[in-house]
Design an enzyme around this catalytic site. Structure first.
Site, PDB file in Angstrom:
ATOM      1  N   VAL A   1      43.944  29.886  31.294  1.00  0.00           N
ATOM      2  CA  VAL A   1      42.958  30.890  31.693  1.00  0.00           C
ATOM      3  C   VAL A   1      43.675  31.967  32.490  1.00  0.00           C
ATOM      4  CG1 VAL A   1      40.786  31.326  32.896  1.00  0.00           C
ATOM      5  CG2 VAL A   1      41.202  29.083  31.869  1.00  0.00           C
ATOM      6  N   CYS A   2      43.418  33.229  32.134  1.00  0.00           N
ATOM      7  CA  CYS A   2      43.954  34.362  32.887  1.00  0.00           C
ATOM      8  C   CYS A   2      45.483  34.272  32.962  1.00  0.00           C
ATOM      9  CB  CYS A   2      43.289  34.400  34.255  1.00  0.00           C
ATOM     10  SG  CYS A   2      43.409  35.972  35.129  1.00  0.00           S
ATOM     11  N   GLY A   3      46.052  34.360  34.174  1.00  0.00           N
ATOM     12  CA  GLY A   3      47.499  34.316  34.330  1.00  0.00           C
ATOM     13  C   GLY A   3      48.115  32.957  34.092  1.00  0.00           C
TER      14      GLY A   3
END
Length: 229
Positions: A131-133
């Site tokens: 998720v995300c970074g």
């Protein structure tokens, strides 16, 4: 099916809580076909997020031999102004509040997390989701070269520089690697994983419960390449 969501010092809380709630609800809706727990590479402990003093407790140890799905969140910290660089080398010193996101992610690379993620990625029966970074953790460790993945829009260039085919999409499915873009994409990622692993009726039931409709088209490297629009 057993899912483990990884915590590390400075993690982004929403990257964790959104998929956790979705997967947990999916387990309830499927009468226990899916279980989920919070883990760290080091074992059970209290883990401080990068958002204030919010702390979550990991109850288990990351273990690719027992997990069918491993979810890696991004970090919560300073983004900085354009051109601004961290004032310390990634991985040096102890964790402190309000550090740069690349420093937090870099520090996670100094733990046993990369080796455990490599073990997971080497096993085709284990799905690694980010998720995300979170996709930058295995990417910076050299584990995603040549794969398709996404991340937060501010980290797309960094992801691409690691040899990943960076895709600007909400969710990217590259087989045993599934990645979500910005922070709230953890909801969409979790719902997609429910649909993929437990079926659309389970995913729809959870989507209805949370009053959240998935956004965007899940990108896969299938079908004809689009012409210029």
């Amino acid at each position: 099916m057993h899912a483990q969501i990884v915590l590390f010092d400075g993690f982004d809380p929403l990257d964790v809580v959104a998929p956790y709630e979705v997967l947990y609800a999916g387990g309830t809706a499927s009468d226990g076909a899916l279980t989920v727990e919070l883990v760290t590479a080091e074992g059970p402990r209290e883990v401080v997020s990068g958002t204030g003093t919010l702390t979550l407790r990991a109850t288990g140890t990351l273990d690719p031999r027992t997990a069918d799905l491993i979810v890696v969140p991004g970090a919560s910290g300073r983004v900085g102004e354009p051109g601004e660089v961290p004032d310390v080398e990634a991985g040096e010193g102890e964790w402190r509040q309000d550090e740069f996101v690349p420093v937090l992610l870099g520090r996670a690379l100094t733990t046993s997390l990369p080796a455990l993620l490599k073990e997971a990625l080497d096993d085709p029966t284990v799905t690694v989701a980010t998720v995300c970074g979170g996709s930058l953790v295995p990417a910076m460790a050299g584990l995603l070269e040549g794969r398709h993945a996404t991340t937060h829009h501010l980290g797309i260039d960094m992801l691409d520089a690691t040899g990943v085919h960076a895709v600007r999409a909400r969710v990217v499915d590259d087989g045993d690697l599934v990645s979500g873009a910005g922070v709230t994409s953890g909801l969409d990622l979790g719902l997609y994983l429910l649909e993929r692993e437990l079926g659309p009726r389970i995913a729809h039931a959870v989507e209805t419960l949370f009053a959240h409709e998935r956004r965007g088209t899940v990108w896969r490297a299938t079908g004809p390449a689009p012409a210029a629009l």
